[in-house]
Enzyme design. Sequence first.
Site, PDB file in Angstrom:
ATOM      1  N   ASP A  38      43.226 -35.391  -7.708  1.00 49.64           N
ATOM      2  CA  ASP A  38      42.321 -34.227  -7.754  1.00 49.64           C
ATOM      3  C   ASP A  38      43.040 -33.070  -7.072  1.00 49.64           C
ATOM      4  O   ASP A  38      43.916 -33.278  -6.225  1.00 49.64           O
ATOM      5  CB  ASP A  38      41.006 -34.541  -7.014  1.00 49.64           C
ATOM      6  CG  ASP A  38      39.853 -33.633  -7.437  1.00 49.64           C
ATOM      7  OD1 ASP A  38      38.950 -34.116  -8.146  1.00 49.64           O
ATOM      8  OD2 ASP A  38      39.851 -32.440  -7.045  1.00 49.64           O
ATOM      9  N   ASP A  64      47.267 -30.587  -9.273  1.00 51.89           N
ATOM     10  CA  ASP A  64      46.638 -29.578 -10.130  1.00 51.89           C
ATOM     11  C   ASP A  64      47.060 -29.917 -11.558  1.00 51.89           C
ATOM     12  O   ASP A  64      48.231 -29.751 -11.919  1.00 51.89           O
ATOM     13  CB  ASP A  64      47.125 -28.181  -9.732  1.00 51.89           C
ATOM     14  CG  ASP A  64      46.581 -27.083 -10.657  1.00 51.89           C
ATOM     15  OD1 ASP A  64      45.942 -27.415 -11.678  1.00 51.89           O
ATOM     16  OD2 ASP A  64      46.817 -25.898 -10.343  1.00 51.89           O
ATOM     17  N   VAL A  65      46.124 -30.392 -12.368  1.00 51.76           N
ATOM     18  CA  VAL A  65      46.495 -30.892 -13.696  1.00 51.76           C
ATOM     19  C   VAL A  65      47.012 -29.793 -14.630  1.00 51.76           C
ATOM     20  O   VAL A  65      47.589 -30.104 -15.677  1.00 51.76           O
ATOM     21  CB  VAL A  65      45.334 -31.657 -14.384  1.00 51.76           C
ATOM     22  CG1 VAL A  65      44.958 -32.904 -13.615  1.00 51.76           C
ATOM     23  CG2 VAL A  65      44.135 -30.745 -14.624  1.00 51.76           C
ATOM     24  N   TYR A 159      34.758 -22.545 -23.147  1.00 49.15           N
ATOM     25  CA  TYR A 159      34.711 -23.922 -22.626  1.00 49.15           C
ATOM     26  C   TYR A 159      34.633 -24.913 -23.790  1.00 49.15           C
ATOM     27  O   TYR A 159      35.397 -25.870 -23.863  1.00 49.15           O
ATOM     28  CB  TYR A 159      33.499 -24.086 -21.696  1.00 49.15           C
ATOM     29  CG  TYR A 159      33.255 -25.522 -21.278  1.00 49.15           C
ATOM     30  CD1 TYR A 159      34.036 -26.109 -20.288  1.00 49.15           C
ATOM     31  CD2 TYR A 159      32.262 -26.287 -21.882  1.00 49.15           C
ATOM     32  CE1 TYR A 159      33.835 -27.428 -19.920  1.00 49.15           C
ATOM     33  CE2 TYR A 159      32.056 -27.603 -21.516  1.00 49.15           C
ATOM     34  CZ  TYR A 159      32.841 -28.169 -20.529  1.00 49.15           C
ATOM     35  OH  TYR A 159      32.649 -29.474 -20.169  1.00 49.15           O
ATOM     36  N   THR A 195      26.221 -33.714 -11.143  1.00 48.61           N
ATOM     37  CA  THR A 195      27.583 -33.661 -10.607  1.00 48.61           C
ATOM     38  C   THR A 195      27.775 -32.284  -9.963  1.00 48.61           C
ATOM     39  O   THR A 195      26.844 -31.480  -9.905  1.00 48.61           O
ATOM     40  CB  THR A 195      28.616 -33.864 -11.731  1.00 48.61           C
ATOM     41  OG1 THR A 195      28.591 -32.717 -12.587  1.00 48.61           O
ATOM     42  CG2 THR A 195      28.330 -35.116 -12.552  1.00 48.61           C
TER      43      THR A 195
END
Length: 261
Positions: A38, A64-65, A159, A195
């Site tokens: 994460d 950081d993906v 998104y 979440t």
Amino acid sequence: MGNLLDGKSAIVTGSGSGVGRVSALRFAEEGARVVCADIRLEQVKETVSLIEAAGGTATAVGCDVSNEDDVVAMIAAAVEAYGRLDILFSNVGIPTPRLGSTLEDHTAEDFARLVGVNFGGVFFGTKHAIIQFKRQGGGGVILNTGSVAGLVSWGGSVYGATKGAVHQLTKAAAIEGAPFGIRANAICPAGMPYTNFMAAGGMTLPADALDQAAAQVGKSHPLGRPITAEDCAEAAVFLVSDRAANVTGVLLPVDGGYVAR
Ligand SMILES: NC(=O)c1ccc[n+]([C@@H]2O[C@H](COP(=O)([O-])OP(=O)(O)OC[C@H]3O[C@@H](n4cnc5c(N)ncnc54)[C@H](O)[C@@H]3O)[C@@H](O)[C@H]2O)c1
């Protein structure tokens, strides 16, 4: 709880919170050794503590993906810790900034960030997992988190478009990976009020208002209740396990029937 993932080496991205955290816990309960990755290292350290307290094995990695070097290092960390990589669950996603924004409200920076994290993160993860799977031999499993917003127009224009891209990349990886024993699938959740996702989009509600919003969301699903991180984690466990050995290229809605209407 079970042994569906006994001895597997798995990475779960975005496991500092929500779907990622619950999935990492479930993977470990099923016998996987889990790299919990994460951007918020403190949060994944907490996830690792929860896994260890339950008797599982896990390692925390800050990543950081949207940064390819970080993703390469994350996969190397799994190989170093557990000898190989069997499963990559690319689950990170960030919401529409300023939730409720229209398409024309998005700035160039909003666009670049959504594409960079939601699509870029899955691209880098898929690319480097495939490289690792081919290097070590014996196949491998990729699972991505898409969204109902990538299946129908719901939940934000840009998104949703990034999630549509995730879905298409998943199917392409399934086809390209099949000759090498590599499977690739996606789960496509509907809105999960409980979440930290809404807060990441700048929307925080007091507990009673949140319960009301959740009940409202639930009513829009044929099954009548909102989706939870636990619902997604159960679908994830199945798709990454050998029980799904002949399942690939699937975009599985976890949505209480929302897109079936
Ligand atoms: N919550 C919803 O309503 C909903 C609906 C459909 C799909 N989804 C998808 O489900 C997935 C999980 O969402 P969630 O609800 O658990 O959200 P969450 O906000 O609770 O968790 C997301 C995690 O990703 C991490 N993260 C954010 N940017 C990162 C980056 N660049 N690199 C690494 N980690 C990063 C965050 O720190 C956080 O721990 C996402 O892909 C999201 O798009 C969520």
